[in-house]
Motif scaffolding. Sequence first.
Motif, PDB file in Angstrom:
ATOM      1  N   SER A 228      46.176  37.462  42.352  1.00 40.26           N
ATOM      2  CA  SER A 228      46.912  36.673  41.483  1.00 40.26           C
ATOM      3  C   SER A 228      47.022  37.431  40.121  1.00 40.26           C
ATOM      4  O   SER A 228      46.543  36.960  39.103  1.00 40.26           O
ATOM      5  CB  SER A 228      46.227  35.317  41.247  1.00 40.26           C
TER       6      SER A 228
ATOM      7  N   TYR B 139      40.843  35.850  38.893  1.00 42.12           N
ATOM      8  CA  TYR B 139      42.319  36.019  39.337  1.00 42.12           C
ATOM      9  C   TYR B 139      42.510  37.575  40.028  1.00 42.12           C
ATOM     10  O   TYR B 139      43.275  37.343  41.086  1.00 42.12           O
ATOM     11  CB  TYR B 139      42.929  35.538  38.325  1.00 42.12           C
TER      12      TYR B 139
ATOM     13  N   SER C  18      38.334  32.320  44.730  1.00 40.86           N
ATOM     14  CA  SER C  18      38.916  31.246  44.411  1.00 40.86           C
ATOM     15  C   SER C  18      37.956  30.304  43.994  1.00 40.86           C
ATOM     16  O   SER C  18      38.342  29.418  43.245  1.00 40.86           O
ATOM     17  CB  SER C  18      39.726  30.624  45.792  1.00 40.86           C
TER      18      SER C  18
END
Length: 149
Positions: free
Chosen positions: A99, A94, A67
């Motif tokens: 994600s 990601y 992140s």
Amino acid sequence: MLPRKHLTLTLTMTRRGKALCDILNQLGEEELAHTILTNVTTRASAGCAKWAWLRLGLYQVKHEDPSIAIASFQSALRADPKDNHVWECLGEAYLARGSLTASLKAFTRASELCPDSMYCLFQMASIKQTLGTYTEAIEEYKINIREVT
């Protein structure tokens, strides 16, 4: 070990900064390179020091939370939103965070900027397969196979 006076780089020393950090990483001095990158990016205004943000993001993906790396890659993209390599790095960060949809969007953008990137096409297919969109994944894999042959 480098003397401390060499740890301070001005934001205009792009070529020297890149070279120094790359050499330090090759010599296994990643922490020292990280210190330099942190110093440069801390003083950088938005849209500046792409070289430092990119290298900092790569360090963060490897050693820290993805992140944090995402924010670094986004800062690098503010400096050059058409750099497909930074988009690929953002996609990887990601992906490391889990994600998948955001990763797919980043790889799609990288592929738009560099349509010949087999890596992006493969990652896009792999993500679509993981997301369960098998028909789209198969089409992406077919494109990869056509490109290879």
